[in-house]
Design an enzyme around this catalytic site. Structure first.
Site, PDB file in Angstrom:
ATOM      1  CB  SER A 103      11.889  22.331 -15.836  1.00  0.00           C
ATOM      2  OG  SER A 103      11.040  23.364 -15.771  1.00  0.00           O
ATOM      3  CE  LYS A 122      10.785  19.435 -11.293  1.00  0.00           C
ATOM      4  NZ  LYS A 122       9.365  19.927 -11.752  1.00  0.00           N
ATOM      5  CD  GLU A 131       7.703  12.012 -15.652  1.00  0.00           C
ATOM      6  OE1 GLU A 131       6.658  12.787 -15.401  1.00  0.00           O
ATOM      7  OE2 GLU A 131       8.772  12.534 -15.754  1.00  0.00           O
ATOM      8  CG  HIS A 139      -1.578  -1.219   1.550  1.00  0.00           C
ATOM      9  ND1 HIS A 139      -2.895  -1.535   0.960  1.00  0.00           N
ATOM     10  CD2 HIS A 139      -1.411  -2.312   2.135  1.00  0.00           C
ATOM     11  CE1 HIS A 139      -3.104  -2.990   1.179  1.00  0.00           C
ATOM     12  NE2 HIS A 139      -2.275  -3.154   1.891  1.00  0.00           N
ATOM     13  CD  GLN A 188      -4.038  -2.578 -46.555  1.00  0.00           C
ATOM     14  OE1 GLN A 188      -4.114  -3.193 -47.725  1.00  0.00           O
ATOM     15  NE2 GLN A 188      -4.430  -1.383 -46.734  1.00  0.00           N
ATOM     16  CE1 TYR A 226      -5.803 -10.295 -46.327  1.00  0.00           C
ATOM     17  CE2 TYR A 226      -7.528  -9.576 -47.790  1.00  0.00           C
ATOM     18  CZ  TYR A 226      -6.409  -9.468 -46.929  1.00  0.00           C
ATOM     19  OH  TYR A 226      -5.966  -7.903 -46.922  1.00  0.00           O
TER      20      TYR A 226
HETATM   21  N1  ARG Z   1      -2.259  -5.167 -48.341  1.00  0.00           N
HETATM   22  C1  ARG Z   1      -2.905  -6.474 -48.049  1.00  0.00           C
HETATM   23  C2  ARG Z   1      -2.914  -6.741 -46.517  1.00  0.00           C
HETATM   24  O1  ARG Z   1      -1.964  -6.165 -45.964  1.00  0.00           O
HETATM   25  C3  ARG Z   1      -2.361  -7.500 -48.779  1.00  0.00           C
HETATM   26  C4  ARG Z   1      -3.352  -8.652 -49.024  1.00  0.00           C
HETATM   27  C5  ARG Z   1      -4.653  -8.123 -50.007  1.00  0.00           C
HETATM   28  N2  ARG Z   1      -5.319  -9.173 -50.542  1.00  0.00           N
HETATM   29  C6  ARG Z   1      -6.451  -8.884 -51.114  1.00  0.00           C
HETATM   30  N3  ARG Z   1      -7.047  -9.978 -51.477  1.00  0.00           N
HETATM   31  N4  ARG Z   1      -6.642  -7.576 -51.175  1.00  0.00           N
HETATM   32  O2  ARG Z   1      -3.608  -7.585 -46.202  1.00  0.00           O
END
Ligand code: ARG
Length: 463
Positions: free
Chosen positions: A276, A282, A289, A155, A321, A316
């Site tokens: 400072s 200072k 920090e 504490h 990205q 994907y």
């Molecule tokens: N610049 C894209 C990323 O960073 C690469 C892959 C892009 N793929 C796509 N099907 N548009 O994810």
């Protein structure tokens, strides 16, 4: 804009091009991108998917692009979407239409996952060595303060005496767990995604094991959808980095407190403090920090990445990205923090005399006094009550415990003898000699073990 827009009748607007482009930040992945492409081209040639001469032309062309990038001679054209397109389009300029064969059996989806995994693997290696450097700085200070006693706090109130070395080695332990977390993350990052294609796996007879061996991956991915879709290895790095930054922020806070005039437990080297602009006297612990402050920024990157991944359908999606800037900034922030903290700790001057002064007259041996009564047969809870009343009595008399007479002690318990007034720091420290305790013998063991982990030779008599 380019060959990938052949089905479109309109160009993207200038704002859309800027919105979708990652070139300004993913150019950092060029060494990984080129290494991945070279391994891919070589394997395509060996598998007879392209001719050996074509593979050779691609590899030489990629080498030239690499030299241009390394020398800063590469022209980044902002209309190209990302580093993958930028490299491929330069390859086309250099070696002609054969450049178009490089992307056989590959998608940018498995390509970018590969690049990022290669990048994280290297970042982990650097992080591991930077963690080790800070641990070395802590152990060196612990060694030179094996005998320095200080108040330990709970504490933020003085609680029991501890050795400064014990306190510093607490940070060694935190960093040891950080090290293990990064090392563990490495295992799951060390998986080759190339061959996953856009999402379903490449429709060619690729030798994925050979590519993995050439690029130094321990395994190949087992599910193409997962390989292009997940970034949990980025999350793991960010989580480990966040925990490590939280440890640094605690160390930072202690340095800020301890370097204050009120504590005076440490003098930070001039190189790690600033002045400072208005108050000439200072000497501010800005570096500490900032270490404390930058923790917030790394935590933010972890939360951003968790949020980006949450609820994304397979496989994907372009949202992915957004992984890069968060990751890159976290890596840069953590590595630089570890580096400056190593220097700040190595050069800090801990003030043993000031710590000793802080140990006098503050009731820090009260627990030892209770333990004294316990050894004489009093149940601990009663002993605690007796000493509590004694401490409060001493306060009303404006005297430290050691200045009270034996008769005054005995007002609270007949079990007190003269030796109760001879409790000392040294005895208090030595009494805590169980494994993990602050006794000099145990701390010497910790130092010995730490040096073994760090590969620092230890002489037998230093134990
Ligand atoms: N610049 C894209 C990323 O960073 C690469 C892959 C892009 N793929 C796509 N099907 N548009 O994810």
């Amino acid at each position: 804009m380019s060959h990938i827009r052949s089905r479109f009748s309109k160009e993207a607007t200038e704002a859309v091009v800027r919105y979708t482009s990652s070139l300004s930040f993913d150019r950092r992945l060029y060494p990984q991108d080129i290494a991945g492409s070279i391994a891919h081209a070589r394997m395509l040639g060996r598998q007879g998917i392209i001719s050996p001469a074509e593979a050779e032309a691609l590899i030489q062309g990629l080498d030239s692009v690499n030299s241009e990038l390394a020398a800063g001679r590469f022209e980044f054209r902002s209309e190209l979407e990302d580093i993958h397109m930028a490299i491929e389009s330069r390859l086309l300029e250099l070696i002609g239409p054969v450049a178009g064969k490089l992307h056989t059996a590959r998608s940018r989806n498995d390509q970018v996952s590969l690049d990022l995994r290669l990048y994280v693997k290297e970042a982990i290696q650097q992080t591991l060595s930077s963690v080790r450097n800070l641990q070395k700085a802590l152990v060196a200070q612990a060694e030179s303060h094996r005998k320095t006693a200080m108040p330990g706090y709970t504490h933020l109130q003085p609680a029991q005496p501890v050795l400064l070395a014990h306190h510093l080695l607490a940070y060694f332990e935190m960093l040891e767990r950080d090290y293990a977390r990064f090392a563990d993350t490495l295992k799951r990052t060390d998986v080759l995604p190339l061959g996953s294609g856009a999402l379903a796996g490449a429709a060619y007879d690729l030798d994925r094991a050979a590519v993995a061996a050439e690029l130094g991956f321990a395994q190949v991915s087992r599910n193409s959808l997962d390989a292009v879709a997940d970034r949990d290895f980025v999350l793991e790095y960010l989580a480990a980095a966040s925990i490590c930054m939280s440890h640094l922020s605690r160390l930072a806070e202690e340095l800020v407190l301890w370097s204050s005039a009120e504590f005076g437990f440490v003098r930070l080297d001039d190189a790690y403090t600033t002045g400072s602009s208005i108050m000439p006297q200072k000497k501010n612990p800005d570096v500490a920090e900032l270490g404390r402050g930058k923790a917030g920024r790394v935590f933010g990157h972890l939360l951003a990445m968790l949020t980006t991944l949450k609820g994304l359908p397979l496989a994907y999606n372009r949202d992915l990205q957004e992984d890069k800037e968060a990751l890159f900034d976290a890596v840069d922030t953590l590595l630089l923090s570890l580096e400056v903290f190593s220097g700040m700790i190595s050069t800090a001057q801990f003030q043993a005399a000031q710590m000793k002064r802080a140990l006098v007259d503050n009731g820090i041996l009260a627990t030892d006094l209770a333990d004294y009564l316990v050894k004489k047969g009093l149940p601990f809870r009663e002993a605690h009550g007796v000493v509590g009343r004694l401490v409060s009595y001493a306060e009303t008399q404006s005297k430290p415990l050691r200045k009270l007479s034996l008769a005054e002690y005995q007002l609270f318990s007949p079990l007190f003898d003269d030796d109760a007034r001879r409790l000392s720091l040294a005895k208090s420290l030595a009494a805590r000699s169980i494994p993990g305790g602050t006794a000099p013998k145990q701390v010497a063991r910790q130092i010995w073990r730490a040096k073994k982990i760090l590969g620092i030779p230890c002489s037998a008599q230093s134990i």
